[in-house]
Scaffold this motif. Sequence first.
Motif, short mmCIF file in Angstrom:
data_model
loop_
_atom_site.label_atom_id
_atom_site.label_comp_id
_atom_site.label_asym_id
_atom_site.label_seq_id
_atom_site.Cartn_x
_atom_site.Cartn_y
_atom_site.Cartn_z
N LYS A 83 -2.21 3.63 3.41
CA LYS A 83 -3.48 2.58 2.01
C LYS A 83 -2.28 2.90 0.98
O LYS A 83 -1.43 4.02 0.48
CB LYS A 83 -4.19 2.99 2.24
CG LYS A 83 -4.92 4.40 1.59
CD LYS A 83 -6.23 5.02 1.28
CE LYS A 83 -6.54 5.66 0.82
NZ LYS A 83 -7.79 6.48 0.75
N ALA A 84 -2.62 2.15 0.23
CA ALA A 84 -2.05 2.06 -1.77
C ALA A 84 -2.78 3.28 -2.16
O ALA A 84 -3.99 3.28 -2.97
CB ALA A 84 -2.14 0.77 -2.29
N ALA A 114 -0.52 9.90 -3.96
CA ALA A 114 1.61 9.63 -4.05
C ALA A 114 2.28 10.05 -5.01
O ALA A 114 1.84 10.00 -5.68
CB ALA A 114 2.38 8.25 -3.50
N ALA A 115 3.87 11.26 -5.00
CA ALA A 115 4.56 11.60 -5.94
C ALA A 115 5.95 11.03 -5.89
O ALA A 115 6.48 11.50 -4.99
CB ALA A 115 3.87 13.21 -5.86
N TYR A 116 6.86 10.94 -6.72
CA TYR A 116 7.94 10.84 -6.59
C TYR A 116 8.61 11.19 -7.52
O TYR A 116 8.72 11.07 -8.73
CB TYR A 116 7.76 9.07 -6.89
CG TYR A 116 9.95 8.92 -6.82
CD1 TYR A 116 10.52 8.34 -5.20
CD2 TYR A 116 10.41 8.53 -7.50
CE1 TYR A 116 11.50 7.80 -5.38
CE2 TYR A 116 11.61 7.83 -7.33
CZ TYR A 116 12.17 7.41 -6.68
OH TYR A 116 13.68 7.34 -5.85
N ARG A 155 5.56 -0.88 -4.46
CA ARG A 155 6.05 -0.83 -2.82
C ARG A 155 4.70 -0.96 -2.70
O ARG A 155 3.38 -0.59 -3.39
CB ARG A 155 6.09 1.20 -2.58
CG ARG A 155 7.10 1.43 -3.13
CD ARG A 155 7.63 2.36 -2.75
NE ARG A 155 7.14 3.47 -2.00
CZ ARG A 155 7.96 3.21 -0.49
NH1 ARG A 155 9.24 2.61 -0.43
NH2 ARG A 155 7.44 3.92 0.68
N ALA A 156 4.52 -0.70 -1.87
CA ALA A 156 2.94 -1.67 -0.94
C ALA A 156 2.31 -0.37 0.05
O ALA A 156 0.54 -0.53 -0.46
CB ALA A 156 3.12 -1.83 0.92
N ASP A 157 3.16 1.06 -1.00
CA ASP A 157 2.03 1.73 -0.37
C ASP A 157 1.45 2.87 -1.88
O ASP A 157 1.15 3.65 -1.55
CB ASP A 157 2.68 3.04 0.36
CG ASP A 157 4.17 3.24 -0.32
OD1 ASP A 157 4.37 3.12 -0.70
OD2 ASP A 157 4.61 4.30 0.39
N VAL A 158 1.54 1.72 -2.87
CA VAL A 158 1.32 2.46 -3.93
C VAL A 158 0.34 1.78 -4.76
O VAL A 158 0.75 0.09 -5.05
CB VAL A 158 2.93 2.69 -5.18
CG1 VAL A 158 2.41 3.03 -6.73
CG2 VAL A 158 3.84 3.35 -4.73
#
Length: 321
Positions: A83-84, A114-116, A155-158
Motif C-alpha cells: 500500500k501507499a 517508507a524512508a528514502y 511513486r505508487a507505494d508512497v
Amino acid sequence: MKLFNLTLVSMLFAGAICFSCSDDGEASDVLPSTPPAETKPSDPPKDPNEPALQEIDSLEVGCTGHKGLKIYGKLFFPKGNDKALPTVILSHSHSLTHEAMRGYARLIAEQGFAAYCFDFCGGSSSSKSEGSTDAMTLFTEKDDLQGVLGEISSRADVDASRVFLLGSSLGGVASALVAEDNPAKVAGLILFYPAFNIGELISQISGSMGSWGGMGGMNFMDNAFVQTLVGYDIYEHIGTYPGDVLILQGTKDVIVTQASIEKAAGRYTHCTVKMIQGANHGFNAANLGSMGAMMGGTANYDEVVMPYVYNYLSEHTAAAK
C-alpha cells in the motif's frame, strides 16, 4: 574568534569535525544559558541485534537531480508492503553520504513508514550520485532535493499527502528551503542541528581574509560553495512554511549555535525545539565526520532523539489522514 570560525567551517567542508560527547543525553525544551554538568549517558546504545518492530526490505531507487544528474538512493519499507505509505525523505550533512542516514531510515521504516535516503550530487568524494564536489553548493543540494521530493512523491507505494522531510546540518537547511517552496507537498519538517548560520560564518571569514582569501597556500574563498553563500541571509528565506517544524539541537554543538537555532525558530509560526543535552554536531557515530571517526570520537544520542521523531511522525501522520 574569526580564526576559530574559519577552522570550524574548514573542517565542516571537509566533513572532519572531531567531537567530544558525554552528558546524560536527556532532552530539554529550554535553550540553556549555561552548559549542563558533565555526566555519562545513562542508557546504553540500542542493541543492533534486537528484533525489528517490523521486518524491513529495501531497494535502490534513482532520482534526477540538478542539471539532470543521476541521484543514487535507497528506499526502506516494511517487508511485504502493498500500500501507499507515509514517507520520510532524509538528507545528509555536508561531505557525508546516504550511509549517514541509513540507520535512521531503517528505524523509521520499522515504525511502518517508507524512508528514502540518498547522496547529494557532488556532496562527497564518496558519493554514488553524479556530480563534482567542486560544483556542489547549498543551492544544488536544494535542487537535488526538489527533484527527489517530486519523484518519490509520485511513486505508487508512497502516500503523497504524507511526505515528510528530515535533514541534518546542511541537509537540514536544504530541507527547510525546499519546504518553503513546496508547503502543499511537505507534510512536516524535522531538522537535526540545521546549519542556518553557515552563511554568517562564511561572511565572517570573507571579511577577515580580505583580498588574501586563503590560508596555507589554499585559496579557501575561491570555491563555489563558499561564493554562493557570501552575503546570503538564510533566515530571510525561511519562515513561510506553515506546517509544524521540529528542531533537535545539541547543547554542545561547535558549529551551530543555540542563538542561530533561536533565531530560526522565531521565523516559523509553529516550531518546537528540543535540546539534546551533551550532544554535539552529530547524534551518532555515522554522523561524526571523518576526523571524529579517525580520532575515536563516539556519540549515541539516538535513544533520546528518535522518540521525538517517532512521536512527531505518528501525530502528524494521523492528522494528515
